[in-house]
Scaffold this motif. Structure first.
Motif, PDB file in Angstrom:
ATOM      1  N   ALA A  84      17.180 -51.655 -84.865  1.00  0.00           N
ATOM      2  CA  ALA A  84      16.952 -53.069 -84.568  1.00  0.00           C
ATOM      3  C   ALA A  84      16.004 -53.673 -85.610  1.00  0.00           C
ATOM      4  N   ASP A  85      14.933 -52.930 -85.933  1.00  0.00           N
ATOM      5  CA  ASP A  85      13.978 -53.431 -86.935  1.00  0.00           C
ATOM      6  C   ASP A  85      14.667 -53.644 -88.279  1.00  0.00           C
ATOM      7  N   ALA A  86      15.565 -52.714 -88.623  1.00  0.00           N
ATOM      8  CA  ALA A  86      16.189 -52.784 -89.944  1.00  0.00           C
ATOM      9  C   ALA A  86      17.304 -53.839 -90.020  1.00  0.00           C
ATOM     10  N   PHE A  87      18.052 -54.035 -88.918  1.00  0.00           N
ATOM     11  CA  PHE A  87      19.297 -54.812 -89.074  1.00  0.00           C
ATOM     12  C   PHE A  87      19.461 -56.016 -88.171  1.00  0.00           C
ATOM     13  N   TRP A  88      18.570 -56.250 -87.240  1.00  0.00           N
ATOM     14  CA  TRP A  88      18.708 -57.434 -86.389  1.00  0.00           C
ATOM     15  C   TRP A  88      17.791 -58.535 -86.858  1.00  0.00           C
ATOM     16  N   PRO A  89      18.200 -59.793 -86.804  1.00  0.00           N
ATOM     17  CA  PRO A  89      19.550 -60.207 -86.457  1.00  0.00           C
ATOM     18  C   PRO A  89      20.538 -59.811 -87.551  1.00  0.00           C
ATOM     19  N   GLY A  90      21.758 -59.449 -87.134  1.00  0.00           N
ATOM     20  CA  GLY A  90      22.761 -59.047 -88.114  1.00  0.00           C
ATOM     21  C   GLY A  90      23.953 -58.370 -87.483  1.00  0.00           C
ATOM     22  N   PRO A  91      24.832 -57.826 -88.351  1.00  0.00           N
ATOM     23  CA  PRO A  91      26.129 -57.318 -87.879  1.00  0.00           C
ATOM     24  C   PRO A  91      26.081 -55.907 -87.321  1.00  0.00           C
ATOM     25  N   LEU A  92      25.167 -55.671 -86.388  1.00  0.00           N
ATOM     26  CA  LEU A  92      25.002 -54.350 -85.798  1.00  0.00           C
ATOM     27  C   LEU A  92      25.031 -54.472 -84.273  1.00  0.00           C
ATOM     28  N   THR A  93      25.801 -53.583 -83.629  1.00  0.00           N
ATOM     29  CA  THR A  93      25.821 -53.524 -82.164  1.00  0.00           C
ATOM     30  C   THR A  93      25.253 -52.186 -81.730  1.00  0.00           C
ATOM     31  N   LEU A  94      24.302 -52.225 -80.814  1.00  0.00           N
ATOM     32  CA  LEU A  94      23.707 -50.988 -80.295  1.00  0.00           C
ATOM     33  C   LEU A  94      24.191 -50.741 -78.881  1.00  0.00           C
ATOM     34  N   ILE A  95      24.561 -49.493 -78.600  1.00  0.00           N
ATOM     35  CA  ILE A  95      24.935 -49.107 -77.237  1.00  0.00           C
ATOM     36  C   ILE A  95      23.712 -48.433 -76.612  1.00  0.00           C
ATOM     37  N   LEU A  96      23.272 -48.987 -75.503  1.00  0.00           N
ATOM     38  CA  LEU A  96      22.059 -48.507 -74.824  1.00  0.00           C
ATOM     39  C   LEU A  96      22.339 -48.338 -73.333  1.00  0.00           C
ATOM     40  N   HIS A  97      21.485 -47.589 -72.648  1.00  0.00           N
ATOM     41  CA  HIS A  97      21.596 -47.543 -71.190  1.00  0.00           C
ATOM     42  C   HIS A  97      21.184 -48.903 -70.625  1.00  0.00           C
ATOM     43  N   ARG A  98      21.902 -49.378 -69.621  1.00  0.00           N
ATOM     44  CA  ARG A  98      21.503 -50.628 -68.971  1.00  0.00           C
ATOM     45  C   ARG A  98      20.114 -50.459 -68.352  1.00  0.00           C
ATOM     46  N   THR A  99      19.293 -51.481 -68.435  1.00  0.00           N
ATOM     47  CA  THR A  99      18.012 -51.429 -67.727  1.00  0.00           C
ATOM     48  C   THR A  99      18.284 -51.640 -66.236  1.00  0.00           C
ATOM     49  N   ASN A 100      17.301 -51.256 -65.414  1.00  0.00           N
ATOM     50  CA  ASN A 100      17.531 -51.333 -63.965  1.00  0.00           C
ATOM     51  C   ASN A 100      17.842 -52.749 -63.488  1.00  0.00           C
ATOM     52  N   LEU A 101      17.198 -53.714 -64.105  1.00  0.00           N
ATOM     53  CA  LEU A 101      17.403 -55.086 -63.634  1.00  0.00           C
ATOM     54  C   LEU A 101      18.390 -55.859 -64.507  1.00  0.00           C
ATOM     55  N   CYS A 102      19.134 -55.150 -65.329  1.00  0.00           N
ATOM     56  CA  CYS A 102      20.091 -55.829 -66.229  1.00  0.00           C
ATOM     57  C   CYS A 102      21.067 -56.689 -65.410  1.00  0.00           C
ATOM     58  N   PRO A 103      21.078 -58.010 -65.661  1.00  0.00           N
ATOM     59  CA  PRO A 103      21.921 -58.890 -64.840  1.00  0.00           C
ATOM     60  C   PRO A 103      23.358 -59.011 -65.340  1.00  0.00           C
ATOM     61  N   VAL A 104      23.685 -58.282 -66.412  1.00  0.00           N
ATOM     62  CA  VAL A 104      25.032 -58.406 -66.989  1.00  0.00           C
ATOM     63  C   VAL A 104      26.072 -57.849 -66.004  1.00  0.00           C
ATOM     64  N   ALA A 105      27.154 -58.605 -65.818  1.00  0.00           N
ATOM     65  CA  ALA A 105      28.196 -58.227 -64.847  1.00  0.00           C
ATOM     66  C   ALA A 105      28.749 -56.847 -65.168  1.00  0.00           C
ATOM     67  N   MET A 106      29.017 -56.064 -64.110  1.00  0.00           N
ATOM     68  CA  MET A 106      29.591 -54.729 -64.312  1.00  0.00           C
ATOM     69  C   MET A 106      30.921 -54.811 -65.069  1.00  0.00           C
ATOM     70  N   TYR A 285      34.724 -53.727 -60.285  1.00  0.00           N
ATOM     71  CA  TYR A 285      33.769 -52.639 -60.507  1.00  0.00           C
ATOM     72  C   TYR A 285      32.643 -52.650 -59.490  1.00  0.00           C
ATOM     73  N   SER A 286      32.141 -53.848 -59.160  1.00  0.00           N
ATOM     74  CA  SER A 286      31.025 -53.863 -58.216  1.00  0.00           C
ATOM     75  C   SER A 286      31.492 -53.389 -56.841  1.00  0.00           C
ATOM     76  N   MET A 287      32.741 -53.696 -56.462  1.00  0.00           N
ATOM     77  CA  MET A 287      33.220 -53.227 -55.146  1.00  0.00           C
ATOM     78  C   MET A 287      33.505 -51.726 -55.160  1.00  0.00           C
ATOM     79  N   LEU A 288      34.010 -51.202 -56.275  1.00  0.00           N
ATOM     80  CA  LEU A 288      34.213 -49.745 -56.348  1.00  0.00           C
ATOM     81  C   LEU A 288      32.866 -49.029 -56.216  1.00  0.00           C
ATOM     82  N   HIS A 289      31.870 -49.548 -56.923  1.00  0.00           N
ATOM     83  CA  HIS A 289      30.525 -48.954 -56.829  1.00  0.00           C
ATOM     84  C   HIS A 289      30.013 -49.015 -55.398  1.00  0.00           C
ATOM     85  N   ALA A 290      30.165 -50.190 -54.784  1.00  0.00           N
ATOM     86  CA  ALA A 290      29.626 -50.375 -53.432  1.00  0.00           C
ATOM     87  C   ALA A 290      30.339 -49.453 -52.442  1.00  0.00           C
ATOM     88  N   ALA A 291      31.671 -49.345 -52.555  1.00  0.00           N
ATOM     89  CA  ALA A 291      32.425 -48.488 -51.636  1.00  0.00           C
ATOM     90  C   ALA A 291      31.999 -47.035 -51.831  1.00  0.00           C
TER      91      ALA A 291
END
Ligand code: TXA
Ligand code: MG
Length: 326
Positions: A84-106, A285-291
């Motif tokens: 991130a320090d080296a290339f952001w902002p820029g053409p790099l995508t990082l795959i990370l574990h979701r944080t606990n409160l991540c509001p992004v839709a499943m 996805y949210s219903m599969l998780h919930a079930a």
């Protein structure tokens, strides 16, 4: 009629109004144009799959304005911080574990506990992300299986009436998608080569005092179609067994309904009481998780028509229901 509008304070404001209303906006980045939706709104994300006519749900990159915002949604690791320090902002995508409160839709992460995050450098993309203030889920703005667009005209040509609003920021400087690195392990893992070279990544890791070796894997949507569907190891499959095209609940099952087939069991879930496939995709996805979280041994799910988004929903369900190797 599709509107193609040059970037200005006014066009950014109307793009934000659209995103807030759950609608799609195509926008420029320095790599290729993206087809954006509010990443926290599952129905809006479902509209992306419908517009791209994608027959399956692949995870989608969430775009944010800053490094700080990215690490609010994805857990920072040493490798991630160095890149991130080296290339952001820029053409790099990082795959990370979701944080606990991540509001992004499943649905945006295709049910995975990992999220793809990118901080684009393009001025227009930055204006949009800052003004919107939430993550924007965006795959490349092309129909599924077609080449990525590097101009607003390409977007219109490819998606036609499936896109209502395109912010025109001129031709994309790179025309090649972002480099994708999975940063969840001790070593960087290259999922997709792209605008940032392997050498540049190695150098950045070395300069940060980290292991500069890079392992290589394919991104999820490039992996050969698994012969036994559901065997994409990193893909979410419920712990419970799955029964498809169910009409009624059997003892011990949690039935997820659709349309007139009502949900039954502890939660009485229904993907869409009005048989709306966009709503069903948004809830999947949210219903599969919930079930699954009820502890049931078997999840039954009503039949979903195989038209439009139904194709992607059924692809996902077949994978989830396939015999497990372990
Ligand atoms: O340059 C780019 O990356 C463009 C612009 C718009 O940002 N976006 C783009 O998105 O190329 P798309 O959807 O066409 O390709 C994204 C790739 C897919 O191969 C997807 O499988 C992978 O990223 N991906 C996204 N999130 C992921 C995750 N959580 N885990 C694994 N792979 C992920
Ligand atoms: Mg693409």
């Amino acid at each position: 009629m599709t509107e193609i509008i040059p970037i200005s304070d006014a066009s950014i404001a109307s793009a934000v109004t659209r995103l807030k209303a759950g609608r799609l906006v195509a926008f420029p980045t320095e790599t290729v144009y993206g087809l954006g939706a509010d990443a926290t709104n599952a129905s809006a994300v479902a509209c992306i799959f419908a517009a791209k006519q994608r027959p399956e749900f692949n995870p989608i990159i969430s775009h944010v304005a800053s490094r700080a915002a990215a690490f609010e949604f994805g857990k920072e690791t040493q490798v991630a911080a160095a890149l991130a320090d080296a290339f952001w902002p820029g053409p790099l995508t990082l795959i990370l574990h979701r944080t606990n409160l991540c509001p992004v839709a499943m649905l945006a992460t295709a049910g995975l506990d990992k999220i793809g995050l990118r901080v684009p450098a393009h001025d227009g993309a930055q204006m949009l992300l800052r003004a919107f203030g939430r993550p924007v889920a965006a795959p490349s703005a092309n129909p599924s299986g077609k080449i990525s667009p590097s101009t607003a005209y390409h977007v219109l040509h490819g998606l036609g009436e499936n896109v209502e609003f395109v912010l025109d920021g001129g031709p994309s400087k790179n025309g090649l998608e972002s480099t994708i690195i999975d940063c969840t392990g001790p070593k960087a893992c290259l999922l997709r080569p792209g605008s940032i070279t392997r050498e540049a990544i190695t150098t950045a890791l070395k300069e940060a005092g980290l292991d500069p070796s890079i392992t290589i894997a394919k991104p999820l949507d490039d992996q050969a179609n698994p012969i036994a569907p559901g065997q994409l190891k990193s893909h979410y499959a419920p712990r419970a067994k799955m029964r498809l095209a169910a009409k009624t609940k059997q003892p011990g099952e949690e039935l997820i309904g659709f349309g007139a087939i009502l949900g039954a069991g502890k939660l009485e879930l229904n993907l869409s009481p009005s048989s709306n496939l966009i709503e069903a995709a948004a809830n999947l996805y949210s219903m599969l998780h919930a079930a699954d979280a009820t502890g049931t041994e078997e999840i039954a799910i009503a039949k979903i028509p195989n038209t439009s988004l139904g194709e992607a929903i059924n692809d996902r369900l077949r994978r989830a229901a396939a015999p497990r190797s372990i």
